[in-house]
Design an enzyme around this catalytic site. Structure first.
Site, PDB file in Angstrom:
ATOM      1  N   CYS A 269       0.838  -1.184   0.000  1.00 34.91           N
ATOM      2  CA  CYS A 269       0.000   0.000   0.000  1.00 34.91           C
ATOM      3  C   CYS A 269       0.882   1.246   0.000  1.00 34.91           C
ATOM      4  O   CYS A 269       2.025   1.222   0.441  1.00 34.91           O
ATOM      5  CB  CYS A 269      -0.961   0.056   1.175  1.00 34.91           C
ATOM      6  SG  CYS A 269      -2.090  -1.341   1.294  1.00 34.91           S
TER       7      CYS A 269
ATOM      8  N   ARG B 270       3.609  -0.225  -4.869  1.00 32.52           N
ATOM      9  CA  ARG B 270       3.376  -0.744  -3.523  1.00 32.52           C
ATOM     10  C   ARG B 270       1.973  -1.328  -3.366  1.00 32.52           C
ATOM     11  O   ARG B 270       1.655  -1.896  -2.324  1.00 32.52           O
ATOM     12  CB  ARG B 270       3.582   0.365  -2.496  1.00 32.52           C
ATOM     13  CG  ARG B 270       5.008   0.882  -2.432  1.00 32.52           C
ATOM     14  CD  ARG B 270       5.128   1.989  -1.413  1.00 32.52           C
ATOM     15  NE  ARG B 270       4.813   1.530  -0.077  1.00 32.52           N
ATOM     16  CZ  ARG B 270       5.708   1.137   0.806  1.00 32.52           C
ATOM     17  NH1 ARG B 270       6.983   1.140   0.492  1.00 32.52           N
ATOM     18  NH2 ARG B 270       5.356   0.740   2.015  1.00 32.52           N
TER      19      ARG B 270
ATOM     20  N   TRP C 163      -3.095  -2.356  -1.589  1.00 32.01           N
ATOM     21  CA  TRP C 163      -2.918  -3.796  -1.787  1.00 32.01           C
ATOM     22  C   TRP C 163      -3.823  -4.464  -0.767  1.00 32.01           C
ATOM     23  O   TRP C 163      -3.627  -4.318   0.432  1.00 32.01           O
ATOM     24  CB  TRP C 163      -1.458  -4.195  -1.572  1.00 32.01           C
ATOM     25  CG  TRP C 163      -1.175  -5.635  -1.891  1.00 32.01           C
ATOM     26  CD1 TRP C 163      -0.900  -6.172  -3.108  1.00 32.01           C
ATOM     27  CD2 TRP C 163      -1.135  -6.715  -0.957  1.00 32.01           C
ATOM     28  NE1 TRP C 163      -0.691  -7.525  -2.997  1.00 32.01           N
ATOM     29  CE2 TRP C 163      -0.827  -7.889  -1.686  1.00 32.01           C
ATOM     30  CE3 TRP C 163      -1.326  -6.821   0.426  1.00 32.01           C
ATOM     31  CZ2 TRP C 163      -0.704  -9.139  -1.094  1.00 32.01           C
ATOM     32  CZ3 TRP C 163      -1.216  -8.073   1.019  1.00 32.01           C
ATOM     33  CH2 TRP C 163      -0.910  -9.216   0.266  1.00 32.01           C
TER      34      TRP C 163
ATOM     35  N   ASN D 248      -1.917   2.089   6.028  1.00 26.99           N
ATOM     36  CA  ASN D 248      -1.161   0.899   5.633  1.00 26.99           C
ATOM     37  C   ASN D 248      -1.021  -0.004   6.850  1.00 26.99           C
ATOM     38  O   ASN D 248      -0.768   0.493   7.950  1.00 26.99           O
ATOM     39  CB  ASN D 248       0.243   1.265   5.150  1.00 26.99           C
ATOM     40  CG  ASN D 248       0.248   2.026   3.842  1.00 26.99           C
ATOM     41  OD1 ASN D 248      -0.770   2.121   3.168  1.00 26.99           O
ATOM     42  ND2 ASN D 248       1.403   2.557   3.482  1.00 26.99           N
TER      43      ASN D 248
ATOM     44  N   LYS E 259      11.217 -15.712 -10.384  1.00 28.70           N
ATOM     45  CA  LYS E 259      10.992 -14.615 -11.330  1.00 28.70           C
ATOM     46  C   LYS E 259       9.957 -14.992 -12.376  1.00 28.70           C
ATOM     47  O   LYS E 259       9.095 -14.184 -12.732  1.00 28.70           O
ATOM     48  CB  LYS E 259      12.312 -14.233 -12.012  1.00 28.70           C
ATOM     49  CG  LYS E 259      13.249 -13.449 -11.150  1.00 28.70           C
ATOM     50  CD  LYS E 259      12.711 -12.055 -10.868  1.00 28.70           C
ATOM     51  CE  LYS E 259      13.283 -11.505  -9.591  1.00 28.70           C
ATOM     52  NZ  LYS E 259      12.730 -12.074  -8.364  1.00 28.70           N
TER      53      LYS E 259
ATOM     54  N   GLU F 186       6.506 -15.016 -10.756  1.00 30.27           N
ATOM     55  CA  GLU F 186       6.054 -13.688 -10.337  1.00 30.27           C
ATOM     56  C   GLU F 186       5.443 -12.882 -11.473  1.00 30.27           C
ATOM     57  O   GLU F 186       4.413 -12.232 -11.288  1.00 30.27           O
ATOM     58  CB  GLU F 186       7.234 -12.886  -9.762  1.00 30.27           C
ATOM     59  CG  GLU F 186       7.635 -13.245  -8.358  1.00 30.27           C
ATOM     60  CD  GLU F 186       8.781 -12.384  -7.877  1.00 30.27           C
ATOM     61  OE1 GLU F 186       8.688 -11.861  -6.759  1.00 30.27           O
ATOM     62  OE2 GLU F 186       9.771 -12.230  -8.613  1.00 30.27           O
TER      63      GLU F 186
ATOM     64  N   HIS G 273      14.478 -37.669  -7.348  1.00 29.11           N
ATOM     65  CA  HIS G 273      13.749 -38.050  -6.144  1.00 29.11           C
ATOM     66  C   HIS G 273      12.315 -37.525  -6.162  1.00 29.11           C
ATOM     67  O   HIS G 273      11.712 -37.327  -5.101  1.00 29.11           O
ATOM     68  CB  HIS G 273      14.487 -37.559  -4.901  1.00 29.11           C
ATOM     69  CG  HIS G 273      15.823 -38.193  -4.714  1.00 29.11           C
ATOM     70  ND1 HIS G 273      15.981 -39.495  -4.296  1.00 29.11           N
ATOM     71  CD2 HIS G 273      17.076 -37.711  -4.934  1.00 29.11           C
ATOM     72  CE1 HIS G 273      17.259 -39.785  -4.239  1.00 29.11           C
ATOM     73  NE2 HIS G 273      17.950 -38.717  -4.628  1.00 29.11           N
TER      74      HIS G 273
ATOM     75  N   LYS H 199       5.429  -4.388  -3.836  1.00 25.66           N
ATOM     76  CA  LYS H 199       6.879  -4.333  -3.721  1.00 25.66           C
ATOM     77  C   LYS H 199       7.373  -4.606  -2.311  1.00 25.66           C
ATOM     78  O   LYS H 199       8.248  -5.422  -2.104  1.00 25.66           O
ATOM     79  CB  LYS H 199       7.371  -2.966  -4.200  1.00 25.66           C
ATOM     80  CG  LYS H 199       8.883  -2.806  -4.167  1.00 25.66           C
ATOM     81  CD  LYS H 199       9.560  -3.764  -5.134  1.00 25.66           C
ATOM     82  CE  LYS H 199      11.054  -3.598  -5.149  1.00 25.66           C
ATOM     83  NZ  LYS H 199      11.701  -4.633  -5.969  1.00 25.66           N
TER      84      LYS H 199
END
Length: 616
Positions: free
Chosen positions: A2, A27, A74, A100, A493, A496, A512, A611
């Site tokens: 946020c 954010r 967020w 926040n 990466k 994401e 395995h 972030k």
């Protein structure tokens, strides 16, 4: 997570706040909102979706005022809807605020309010907070706002960064901080506050960071903010100067921040090592930990904690420290470490790694370790953030602002800092061979140029590979030794930003279990450098090929032998094993980026992510 921006001064707050939200959108981008005090009322506008949706909604509206607050969200409590978007107005319309963090006892506060006939209309904990502060104010109408804030927040549990306005006091801004960062930008006859410096530095470089459990009252007529503790008397503010260039938070001609930051890695590494290597004699100097070296040298073990990409950096750090310093190292997910009642021995050293310096779980893990007597260190990027304020000592990585949600240049800068740390300790403890010590330092100094050359050479070929990679639904990343953590980072990466399921594994562990997944549609990225484990990795590649898997290899320059085992090969310069992760991660970053672009994904603002994770 946020973003908050707030202003009081002589300018129209609205355009400044909207621009601040755009800079803070990395954010959180589930919803956005703005409140400006105009005349005798609050003008509040909010919108589900990104800041651009809010900007479109208020275009043409007559919104003007010299004090205002804004927020990009967020979502935690409540879905990303218009009703749940911030700002939130109190039941009596006297208080409007953005927040926040998480109010952990919002259920208790809600029950208290409902007994008073106050019924929230949203799902958020933030709305509860606005009603609670207004209700406390109504109970104590003769108190100053300093006293009201102390009384109200005495009953609030959780984490919060709050910016609020009150109708009865025009032009007044109130900030409250616990565990969630806030800083105040200082201007002439104006203040701009935010949760992140990126919204402040276009207007001023002089700032004050609020400390834990501090609040501030801002008014244009004040020369200095009135800063006070939630439990104590007035606090003397400490001014700091942010030396970031405004250009550092712009895309600079790149289509995305992530690509810009990938290509900024040579400079980030250069800035990280600058001034920390002495030539005669050749040695590493780390002033940030010099005052606690005796305690570090006396430690029988180190524990590195982090989250996400920083955890992967910590894992590389374990290999570095154990090889060069000969001290055992534990690597822990901060979120698990803080809650599992770990054994912390007298003399232990716990190092937290966090780009933002605000990662909630990492900060809490360090606080817990500190309370049990450990020496706590930080490896962070943001000067003035919470971790360097609370640790005994640490290392700044000096990577500059990182706006892309998927971390790139911070990772390689963290690896550079951890390499310096291991070299320094190894030399002081006499556990590293002098020839190896000098070789690693000499090659470390060449890394910025090698990184630049590698990025320039591989960008277009990997962009071409991404055309076939983009249709995959799963991918496997394999590595051994120093490059097992890089396999984890490469897989992260890809997940994401492209939303392709990917897993990183030690190459030898494939048989395995994960080998059952391999077929002709499964791309397998293997880091196969010509190092001490080269022959072992070739055997692992053969196991993949025998089951029809597509092998993409990251190999050492000059290794033509690898071409017979892989569908595609991407070469990196030959460097000593401890330095190789800084180079092997580069093609994996580029592959994730170009794949995501081809899939039409929002590279800089991937879904469900933000972030800086400042909530649990």
């Amino acid at each position: 997570m946020c973003g908050i921006v707030a202003y009081t001064g002589f300018r129209n707050a609205t355009p400044l706040l909207v621009e601040g939200l755009r800079r803070l959108e990395y954010r959180g981008y589930d919803s956005a909102g703005i409140a400006v005090f105009s005349g005798e009322r609050f003008q509040i506008y909010k919108q589900a979706g990104k800041v651009s949706a809010l900007a479109q909604a208020i275009r043409g509206e007559d919104i003007s005022g010299t004090v205002g607050i804004a927020h990009t969200r967020w979502a935690t409590h409540g879905a990303p809807t218009h009703a749940n978007a911030h700002p939130h107005l109190s039941y009596d319309e006297n208080v409007v605020l953005v927040h926040n963090g998480i109010i952990e006892n919002h259920g208790f506060l809600r029950a208290r309010l409902e007994k008073e006939g106050i019924h929230p209309v949203s799902e958020t904990d933030t709305e509860i907070l606005s009603h609670w502060i207004a209700w406390v104010r109504r109970q104590f109408p003769t108190l100053t706002w300093t006293e009201v804030i102390r009384r109200a927040f005495a009953d609030v549990e959780g984490t919060f960064g709050v910016a609020m306005m009150v109708r009865e006091a025009p032009n007044l801004l109130i900030l409250v901080r616990r565990f969630s960062p806030l800083l105040i930008g200082l201007g002439q006859g104006e203040f701009i506050a935010a949760s992140d410096a990126t919204a402040v530095i276009p207007h001023t470089r002089e700032v004050i960071h609020l400390a834990e459990d501090q609040a501030a009252i801002l008014h244009p007529d004040m020369d200095e903010p009135q800063i006070f503790g939630l439990r104590e008397q007035a606090c003397a503010p400490r001014r700091e100067y942010i030396d970031w260039d405004v250009a550092a938070i712009e895309r600079g001609g790149y289509p995305h921040f992530m690509l810009k930051e990938i290509f900024e890695q040579p400079q980030a590494i250069r800035d990280c090592i600058r001034g920390r290597i002495r030539q005669e004699p050749l040695e590493v100097r780390l002033g940030g930990i010099s005052g606690v070296m005796d305690r570090i040298l006396g430690a029988s073990r180190l524990t590195l904690v982090g989250c996400g990409t920083s955890w992967h950096a910590a894992l590389v750090g374990k290999y570095l420290i154990e090889q060069l310093v000969q001290v055992p190292v534990n690597v822990e997910y901060a979120s698990e470490f803080r809650y599992r009642d770990p054994v912390i021995l007298h003399g232990d050293v716990v190092m937290g790694i966090s780009q933002s310096g605000e990662t909630a779980d990492t900060l809490a893990a360090l606080r817990m370790a500190k309370s049990r007597g450990a020496l706590i260190l930080g490896v962070t990027n943001v000067v003035g953030s919470s971790i360097p304020r609370e640790t005994h000592a640490g290392i700044y990585i000096h990577a500059g602002p990182e706006i892309g949600v998927a971390s790139t240049k911070a990772f390689t800068a963290q690896l550079s800092a951890l390499t310096l740390f291991a070299l320094h300790l190894g030399a002081v403890r006499y556990t590293i061979d002098r020839n190896l010590h000098d070789l690693l330092i000499e090659r470390l100094l060449t890394l910025p140029d090698l990184v630049a050359q590698t990025l320039d050479r591989l960008n277009e070929p990997i962009k071409k590979l991404a055309e076939s990679f983009a249709s995959a639904t799963n991918a496997l990343y394999l590595g051994r030794g120093y490059n097992f953590p890089v396999a984890l980072e490469g897989a992260l990466k890809l997940k994401e930003i492209s939303y392709i399921h990917a897993e990183g594994y030690p190459a030898a562990e494939m048989k395995h279990g994960p080998i059952a997944l391999i077929d002709k549609n499964m791309p397998v990225v293997v880091i196969a450098l010509r190092d001490s484990l080269y022959e072992k990795v070739l055997s692992n590649i053969q196991e993949v090929r025998a089951r029809g898997g597509r092998v993409i290899a990251i190999a050492t320059e000059g290794d033509e032998n690898i071409q017979q085992y892989a569908e595609s090969v991407f070469y990196i310069p030959d460097v000593p094993e401890p330095l190789s992760p800084i180079l092997t991660v580069l093609p994996l970053q580029l592959l994730a980026y170009h794949t995501a672009v081809l899939r039409g994904c929002d590279v800089d603002q991937p879904r469900n992510l933000a972030k800086s994770v400042t909530v649990e």
